[in-house]
Structures are given as structure tokens and as C-alpha cells.
Design a protein around this motif. Structure first.
Motif, PDB file in Angstrom:
ATOM      1  N   THR A 121      -0.895  21.817  27.444  1.00  0.00           N
ATOM      2  CA  THR A 121      -1.228  21.581  26.031  1.00  0.00           C
ATOM      3  C   THR A 121      -2.705  21.884  25.772  1.00  0.00           C
ATOM      4  O   THR A 121      -3.040  22.941  25.239  1.00  0.00           O
ATOM      5  CB  THR A 121      -0.893  20.134  25.631  1.00  0.00           C
ATOM      6  N   ASN A 122      -3.588  20.991  26.171  1.00  0.00           N
ATOM      7  CA  ASN A 122      -5.015  21.138  25.881  1.00  0.00           C
ATOM      8  C   ASN A 122      -5.625  22.406  26.477  1.00  0.00           C
ATOM      9  O   ASN A 122      -6.372  23.124  25.811  1.00  0.00           O
ATOM     10  CB  ASN A 122      -5.778  19.918  26.401  1.00  0.00           C
ATOM     11  N   ASP A 123      -5.323  22.665  27.749  1.00  0.00           N
ATOM     12  CA  ASP A 123      -5.911  23.837  28.397  1.00  0.00           C
ATOM     13  C   ASP A 123      -5.423  25.134  27.761  1.00  0.00           C
ATOM     14  O   ASP A 123      -6.199  26.071  27.558  1.00  0.00           O
ATOM     15  CB  ASP A 123      -5.593  23.830  29.900  1.00  0.00           C
ATOM     16  N   ILE A 124      -4.141  25.192  27.455  1.00  0.00           N
ATOM     17  CA  ILE A 124      -3.607  26.402  26.816  1.00  0.00           C
ATOM     18  C   ILE A 124      -4.213  26.592  25.429  1.00  0.00           C
ATOM     19  O   ILE A 124      -4.499  27.713  25.010  1.00  0.00           O
ATOM     20  CB  ILE A 124      -2.069  26.354  26.766  1.00  0.00           C
ATOM     21  N   SER A 125      -4.439  25.507  24.697  1.00  0.00           N
ATOM     22  CA  SER A 125      -5.071  25.606  23.371  1.00  0.00           C
ATOM     23  C   SER A 125      -6.475  26.195  23.481  1.00  0.00           C
ATOM     24  O   SER A 125      -6.884  27.009  22.645  1.00  0.00           O
ATOM     25  CB  SER A 125      -5.138  24.225  22.710  1.00  0.00           C
ATOM     26  N   ALA A 126      -7.216  25.788  24.516  1.00  0.00           N
ATOM     27  CA  ALA A 126      -8.577  26.308  24.707  1.00  0.00           C
ATOM     28  C   ALA A 126      -8.546  27.804  25.026  1.00  0.00           C
ATOM     29  O   ALA A 126      -9.373  28.569  24.532  1.00  0.00           O
ATOM     30  CB  ALA A 126      -9.280  25.538  25.818  1.00  0.00           C
ATOM     31  N   VAL A 127      -7.582  28.235  25.837  1.00  0.00           N
ATOM     32  CA  VAL A 127      -7.457  29.661  26.165  1.00  0.00           C
ATOM     33  C   VAL A 127      -7.010  30.447  24.934  1.00  0.00           C
ATOM     34  O   VAL A 127      -7.484  31.559  24.680  1.00  0.00           O
ATOM     35  CB  VAL A 127      -6.471  29.866  27.330  1.00  0.00           C
TER      36      VAL A 127
END
Length: 586
Positions: A121-127
Motif C-alpha cells: 500500500t504505502n510503498d507502492i503509493s510512493a513509487v
């Protein structure tokens, strides 16, 4: 820029969309140069007394046309660039999820569910932000800034342009330093969020246990501690993040000061008009966004880089158990030969199994008994290929189990584990999980074999009753029987019941076993149980102790030995006698 190099595979995949989007973005940057120049011309015409209604209408018309073109192009570049970044999030999410489905149990023993969810969730949003906003700010800051500087130097005055750019190296040095700090601090913030996410998931899943033991206050305090840690780590990120805009504004302020000072000097000397100075400062105002975008770019890149590193670390974890080359693409059937000389769980020094040898003919039932930790479930895990690395071999039919594709092997095995997991959907969909298109009659017939049909009919909405998360609305016995029905729907060659009748009463257990025997006359069954009544009828019973077989045979043969099995049987008979108040057991 490392994160852009890591994502080059995706930019190649979506090169058409990015080329269209960036081309539109470049045209917008060029069109943005026209209004300041128009303003300069209008001011000079006013100063020279040459402005007429016709010329004013011409200049206004040009600005309106430019505004319409910018509107259209901004719409399309947003669709192309941000649409592509959304597609990247989809690809990474699917890639991660597919990777998760291939991992063995040891992977999940070493990692927490909340942490894996944070990656997805969070990491994919940042990428995703890097592939969208990051590409935008990089290209926009370079093109808009470049075009503006060229327009200032070529159409107005190159000397003033160089003077206005004198403070720019200070900005480059500062933002580079801020970016390095941001990378490490954002990584720590993401790790703290993973801890909080894991705590939330664990507490909600175990809320009944928490309440039962009266640990609400302690659990809330632990949650608050982790939540505060997330805030603290993100505040450290925010402190660095907040330095970008003031630094850039300070640099731009110096540039304005220099341009106004030296611009006034050039006007006094007669080498520049007032209109040129107004146009120059309007252009300089256009540089504010590219400079701010440059600062944002460092922010976005470092966040994206830290998150992409975390995602890559997960994806680089090798699949421990995979199909061998040219694996058999057919479901196994036939006799089962289990010959394990020694097996240790990864990281353990002590053997979990040693000298475990038995053969189970097709259509027979194997009963496995033994105290907790004796190795019963370990035998089943090896049969399912959840672990490898043992000395020996396990055969299913004419081949070892690793000769088959994992998917085909598991399609042949209906497994009912000790920990029953039901999905938060209807009873029907839980039973028909393996084949959602199965007709109602078949599902009901299977439910009758598992002796859960009558219970289901008493539910509020029958087979359409929502069972709640993990089957929270059902009793332990109901969950076990629905799990058995779900396994039977596969029509498996091998049915494994891992202590799956522990929550039902003896009468129901007997009825289920009788139904299974009639329905699965030509299929193989393995049952592990603490209750010996569940395996008395088995063709072969093995007694496990400390990871090895200490006795094996039929019920009658083991009773005649008067060993461990005999002791267990006598003890359980005594327990049943006590439960019946001392009455003789028939």
C-alpha cells in the motif's frame, strides 16, 4: 536519479504514453513563454503611446488562444503521465501479490502480515508518485526552466540572465543535501508505519483474546507507543521536507533582487526598456515553479527510492519451493510411499522427523496419533510440499512428489488444517471456493456428507449467510465441518484431516467418518487426531513420538502390543467413562 534508472523497464513499457505526455508538457512550457512577452510589448506600446484598440484586441486574442491550447494539452499530459503511474501501481501490486502466493510458510514465519500490507500500500503509493509526479516535476522543471532562461537570455538580455542565475548553485547544493537526509528518514518512517500496521492487524484479529484477558489498556498503550513513533519519524521527514521551499524561495528572492538592481542600471544606461525589465521579471516569476518543482523532485525521488528498495527486497526473496524443469503436468494418483530418514526445519538444529517410513495403498485410510509436537503435522506439511530439504523421498503413485508441478500436486490433495480459515463471504461461496460455478445441489450433497447441511438451514439466510471475517459468527465445530465440505468439493485423490474433528462431539464425529468412508471408498484418506475414536477404523495407524514412528499397525494389532497406543486408548476410555458419570461405555 537512481529510482528513475530502476524504473526504466516501466518507462520502456509505456514509452508511447510518456512520449505523448512529455511532448504535450514541453509544448505547454513553450506556450507559457508567450504571455510575459505579450505583456512586455503592451507596456512598451503604452509607454510609447502606440497602443490602440485593434492592437490590444490582437494581444488579448493571442493570450486567449494560448490559454485554450494550454488547457487542452494539460488535460492530455495528465491522462498520459498520471494514468501510466496508476498502471505502474497496478503492476507492482499484482507482482507483489503473485510473489506472495508462491512463497513457502517459512517466508511468512519470518515476516509479519502488517509489514507485507504496508509494502503493498504505502510503498507502492510512493513509487507511483515517482512515476507520475516525479516524472512531471523532472521534465517540467528542466523544460520550463530551460525555455524560460533561453527566452530571458535571447529575447531580453543575456547579461541580466547570468546575473539572476548567480544564486542557483546554492539551491542545488542545499537540495542535494536535503535529499540524502530525506532518503534515510523516510525509510525509517515507512518501517515505523509497517510496525503500526502489523500491530493494528494483530490487535483486531486477536480482539477477543485481548478482551478475555482484560488487556485493552495495555494493548492501547502499546498501540499509542507505536503510533507516536510513526508521528516522530514522519515529523523528522517533515522537518527536512519543510526546508526545501524556504531555501528555494530565498534563492529566488536573491535572483529578483539582483535582476531589479542591475535591470534598473541597464535602463538608466539605455540598453534595456521598462517593458523588457517587466517581461524579464515576469519570466523570473515563471522560474519559481521550476525551482519549487526541483525541490519537490528531490522529495518525491527519495521517497520513491526508499520505497522501491523495500519492494525490491521482498521481490528478491527467492522462491524456496518451485517446480523443477519438465515437471509433470498431471494430477498424481496411486499409492503413497513415505520414506524420510531425516528432516530439519530451516534454521533448526534438531530433527523434526527421523526414520519415518510407511506405505499407504490407494483407497486406504491412514491414522496418525501422538502427543503434541510429535511430528504428526510435519508429515502432512512434507506431503503438501510446504517444506523440502529432507533426506529420503515421498512418492505419490509412480513418481516422487517433486516430479509433479506444485499446482497439480495440490489439486490432488484436499487439506483441512487445524487452524480453520473461512473467508468473509457466504457459506455457499466458502464451500464452493474451489469451483465458484458449482450448482447448489452438489454443494448441498457435499454439506450433507460433512454433516453441516442441517446447521446451515438453521442459519438466518441459509447457504447465503455471511460467515464474517474468519468465520467469526460460527462455532468451532461448524467451521470445521464447512472446511471439510470445502475440501471434499475438490473431489481429491487424497483427503487430509489434520485434527479436524476435535470440535465436534463423538456422535457427529462417528457420523462424519461413516459418510466419508462411503463417499470416498476408492480414495485415500489421512487423519491425524488426539481422539483415537477418529482413527480406529483406519487400515494403518502409526504412533508418533519425538519425530519418529514408535508403533504401527491396525487398531487390533496395536491393542495387542499393549504399548503406547494401548495406554492412550485405555486412558481415553477412562475419560469417557468419567464423563458419563461412571456408567459403562458400550
Amino acid at each position: 536519479m537512481k529510482v528513475f534508472l530502476k524504473l526504466i523497464w516501466f518507462f520502456k513499457l509505456r514509452k508511447k504514453e510518456y512520449l505523448i505526455g512529455l511532448s504535450m508538457l514541453g509544448l505547454v512550457a513553450i506556450l507559457n513563454l508567450i504571455p510575459p512577452k505579450v505583456i512586455g510589448y503592451v507596456i512598451d506600446e503604452i509607454g510609447n503611446g502606440e497602443l490602440t484598440t485593434q492592437s490590444l484586441a490582437k494581444w488579448v486574442g493571442i493570450i486567449i488562444v494560448v490559454a485554450i491550447l494550454i488547457y487542452i494539452m494539460r488535460y492530455y499530459w495528465r491522462r498520459m503521465i498520471f494514468g501510466s503511474s496508476t498502471y505502474l501501481a497496478k503492476l507492482l501490486r499484482e507482482k507483489l501479490f503473485h510473489h506472495f502466493t508462491k512463497m513457502s510458510p517459512s517466508f511468512y514465519q519470518q515476516r509479519r502480515v502488517g509489514d507485507l500490507m504496508a509494502h503493498a500500500t504505502n510503498d507502492i503509493s510512493a513509487v507511483q508518485q515517482t512515476a507520475g509526479g516525479g516524472v512531471l516535476t523532472l521534465f517540467d522543471s528542466v523544460t520550463t526552466g530551460g525555455f524560460v532562461i533561453l527566452a530571458m537570455a535571447i529575447t531580453i538580455d543575456w547579461r541580466l540572465t547570468l546575473i539572476a542565475l548567480i544564486p542557483m548553485p546554492l539551491m542545488a547544493i542545499s537540495t542535494s543535501y536535503y535529499g540524502k537526509l530525506l532518503h534515510s528518514r523516510f525509510r525509517e518512517a515507512q518501517a515505523a508505519f509497517s510496525d503500526l500496521n502489523d500491530k493494528t492487524q494483530e490487535s483486531i484479529s486477536g480482539i477477543k483474546v485481548i478482551k478475555t484477558f482484560g488487556q485493552q489498556d495495555e494493548d492501547t498503550a502499546d498501540f499509542t507507543r507505536l503510533s507516536n513513533d510513526v508521528v516522530d519519524k514522519n515529523m523528522k521527514v517533515a522537518k527536512i521536507d519543510s526546508l526545501f521551499d524556504p531555501t528555494i524561495s530565498l534563492v529566488i528572492g536573491f535572483s529578483f533582487m539582483l535582476s531589479l538592481g542591475f535591470g534598473a542600471k541597464f535602463i538608466y544606461e539605455g540598453s534595456m526598456s521598462i517593458g523588457d525589465l517587466v517581461a524579464f521579471n515576469t519570466y523570473l516569476g515563471l522560474l519559481v515553479w521550476p525551482m519549487l518543482a526541483f525541490g519537490m523532485l528531490f522529495n518525491i525521488m527519495e521517497r520513491g527510492s526508499a520505497s522501491y528498495d523495500r519492494i525490491e527486497q521482498l521481490l528478491e526473496v527467492p522462491v524456496e519451493i518451485d517446480d523443477k524443469e519438465n515437471a509433470l503436468d498431471s494430477k498424481p494418483n496411486g499409492d503413497i510411499g513415505f520414506k524420510i530418514d531425516d528432516f530439519k526445519f530451516p534454521g533448526d538444529q534438531a530433527s523434526a522427523l527421523h526414520s519415518v517410513h510407511f506405505t499407504l495403498k490407494r483407497g486406504e485410510t491412514l491414522g496418525i496419533v501422538g502427543k503434541t509436537g510429535s511430528g504428526k503435522t510435519t508429515i502432512l506439511k512434507l506431503l503438501l510440499r510446504e517444506f523440502e530439504g529432507y533426506n529420503g523421498e515421498i512418492r505419490f503413485g509412480n513418481h516422487t512428489i517433486d516430479d509433479y508441478k506444485k499446482q497439480r500436486l495440490r489439486e490432488a490433495i484436499g487439506y483441512v488444517p487445524q487452524d480453520h480459515f473461512l473467508f468473509s463471504t457466504t457459506v455457499f461461496e466458502n464451500i464452493a471456493f474451489n469451483n465458484p460455478q458449482e450448482n447448489r445441489e452438489e454443494v448441498e450433497q457435499i454439506a450433507k456428507i460433512a454433516h453441516i447441511h442441517d446447521d446451515i438451514l438453521r442459519f438466518t439466510n441459509g447457504y447465503e449467510t455471511i460467515v464474517g471475517e474468519r468465520g467469526v459468527s460460527l462455532s468451532g465445530g461448524q467451521k470445521q465441518r464447512i472446511s471439510i465440505a470445502r475440501a471434499l468439493m475438490m473431489k481429491p485423490e487424497l483427503l487430509i484431516l489434520d485434527d479436524s474433528l476435535s470440535a465436534v462431539d463423538a456422535k457427529t464425529e462417528e457420523a462424519i467418518l461413516k459418510s466419508l468412508k462411503e463417499a470416498r471408498e476408492d480414495s485415500t484418506t489421512i487423519i491425524t487426531s488426539h481422539r483415537l475414536s477418529a482413527i480406529e477404523h483406519a487400515h494403518l495407524i502409526i504412533v508418533m513420538d519425538d519425530g519418529t514412528i514408535v508403533e504401527q499397525g491396525t487398531h487390533e494389532e496395536l491393542m495387542a502390543l499393549q504399548g503406547k497406543y494401548f495406554e492412550m486408548y485405555q486412558l481415553q476410555q477412562l475419560e469417557r467413562l468419567v464423563e458419563k458419570g461412571g456408567e459403562e461405555i458400550e
